[in-house]
Design a protein around this motif. Structure first.
Motif, PDB file in Angstrom:
ATOM      1  N   PHE A 112      -6.386  -4.085  -6.479  1.00  0.00           N
ATOM      2  CA  PHE A 112      -5.818  -2.954  -5.751  1.00  0.00           C
ATOM      3  C   PHE A 112      -6.739  -1.743  -5.838  1.00  0.00           C
ATOM      4  CE2 PHE A 112      -2.804   0.588  -5.248  1.00  0.00           C
ATOM      5  CZ  PHE A 112      -2.127   0.194  -4.111  1.00  0.00           C
ATOM      6  N   TRP A 148      -8.671   0.554  -2.999  1.00  0.00           N
ATOM      7  CA  TRP A 148      -8.521   2.004  -2.929  1.00  0.00           C
ATOM      8  C   TRP A 148      -9.891   2.681  -2.915  1.00  0.00           C
ATOM      9  CZ3 TRP A 148      -9.508   5.851  -6.750  1.00  0.00           C
ATOM     10  CH2 TRP A 148      -9.119   7.137  -6.361  1.00  0.00           C
ATOM     11  N   LEU A 207      -2.491  -5.975  -0.467  1.00  0.00           N
ATOM     12  CA  LEU A 207      -1.628  -4.796  -0.503  1.00  0.00           C
ATOM     13  C   LEU A 207      -2.464  -3.519  -0.493  1.00  0.00           C
ATOM     14  CD1 LEU A 207       1.292  -3.834  -0.621  1.00  0.00           C
ATOM     15  CD2 LEU A 207       1.110  -3.854  -3.111  1.00  0.00           C
ATOM     16  N   GLY A 208      -3.593  -3.523  -1.205  1.00  0.00           N
ATOM     17  CA  GLY A 208      -4.484  -2.366  -1.190  1.00  0.00           C
ATOM     18  C   GLY A 208      -5.017  -2.086   0.199  1.00  0.00           C
ATOM     19  N   LEU A 245      -3.554  -3.003   3.021  1.00  0.00           N
ATOM     20  CA  LEU A 245      -2.411  -2.567   3.834  1.00  0.00           C
ATOM     21  C   LEU A 245      -2.166  -1.071   3.661  1.00  0.00           C
ATOM     22  CD1 LEU A 245       0.104  -3.281   5.626  1.00  0.00           C
ATOM     23  CD2 LEU A 245       1.334  -3.505   3.456  1.00  0.00           C
ATOM     24  N   LEU A 246      -2.194  -0.595   2.415  1.00  0.00           N
ATOM     25  CA  LEU A 246      -1.886   0.807   2.156  1.00  0.00           C
ATOM     26  C   LEU A 246      -3.039   1.752   2.497  1.00  0.00           C
ATOM     27  CD1 LEU A 246       0.033   0.514  -1.231  1.00  0.00           C
ATOM     28  CD2 LEU A 246       0.970   0.858   1.052  1.00  0.00           C
ATOM     29  N   PHE A 247      -4.277   1.325   2.258  1.00  0.00           N
ATOM     30  CA  PHE A 247      -5.409   2.244   2.380  1.00  0.00           C
ATOM     31  C   PHE A 247      -6.344   1.965   3.550  1.00  0.00           C
ATOM     32  CE2 PHE A 247      -4.569   1.811  -2.269  1.00  0.00           C
ATOM     33  CZ  PHE A 247      -3.887   2.995  -2.399  1.00  0.00           C
ATOM     34  N   PHE A 282      -0.408   3.049   7.899  1.00  0.00           N
ATOM     35  CA  PHE A 282      -0.054   4.342   7.327  1.00  0.00           C
ATOM     36  C   PHE A 282      -1.010   5.466   7.739  1.00  0.00           C
ATOM     37  CE2 PHE A 282       1.674   1.156   4.408  1.00  0.00           C
ATOM     38  CZ  PHE A 282       3.008   1.505   4.476  1.00  0.00           C
ATOM     39  N   LYS A 283      -1.799   5.253   8.755  1.00  0.00           N
ATOM     40  CA  LYS A 283      -2.726   6.277   9.233  1.00  0.00           C
ATOM     41  C   LYS A 283      -2.061   7.089  10.331  1.00  0.00           C
ATOM     42  CE  LYS A 283      -7.076   4.163   8.024  1.00  0.00           C
ATOM     43  NZ  LYS A 283      -6.976   4.443   6.651  1.00  0.00           N
TER      44      LYS A 283
END
Length: 152
Positions: free
Chosen positions: A63, A67, A123-124, A126-128, A133-134
């Motif tokens: 993760f 990031w 997951l990393g 997906l989030l970053f 999430f942009k």
């Protein structure tokens, strides 16, 4: 004497064929909590709790690699290119070092370690790294991270 295997002195003064206890390493994926990941004896046969802790550690490493691959820690428009370049180089070294640790953990051939490493990277990303999430969906407008993308 030709054709004979060499002998080694043992701790009790006798000569034997194997001076050290040989450990067998898995060369195919296996499932189970009795694995050695990154360090000798860890988590080993210390139980399911230590195995779960090792899996969490590998997940967090993967993760963190994602990031670092997509973060913006260096201020854009920095006037000092030398310090920004040194920071970028240090971040790159940390990211590569962590990625190699994840790779070495996966080389334990433990199925659980493989799954949590892939899950941590996924997951990393997906989030970053993904558009989920942009705020801005135009991917071509500006640089999205301090570091170049990891290539295989």
């Amino acid at each position: 004497m030709e054709g004979m295997a060499p002998t080694y002195p043992s701790t009790n003064g006798t000569f034997g064929m194997h001076p050290h206890k040989m450990m067998m390493m898995h060369m195919s994926f296996f499932w189970g909590k009795n694995a050695e990941i990154l360090f000798s004896g860890w988590p080993g046969r210390h139980g399911a709790g230590m195995y779960a802790l090792a899996l969490i550690f590998i997940f967090l490493l993967a993760f963190l690699v994602e990031w670092l691959s997509h973060c913006r820690l260096i201020k854009p428009g920095s006037s000092d290119n030398v310090s920004a370049g040194i920071k970028q180089t240090l971040l790159y070294g940390i990211r590569i070092g962590l990625a190699y640790l994840v790779m070495l953990a996966v080389m334990s051939f433990n199925g659980g370690v493989f799954l949590v490493a892939v899950l941590g990277h996924t997951l990393g990303f997906l989030l970053f790294g993904s558009r989920v999430f942009k705020k801005n969906t135009d991917m071509f407008d500006c640089k999205t991270s301090d570091l170049p993308p990891m290539s295989c």
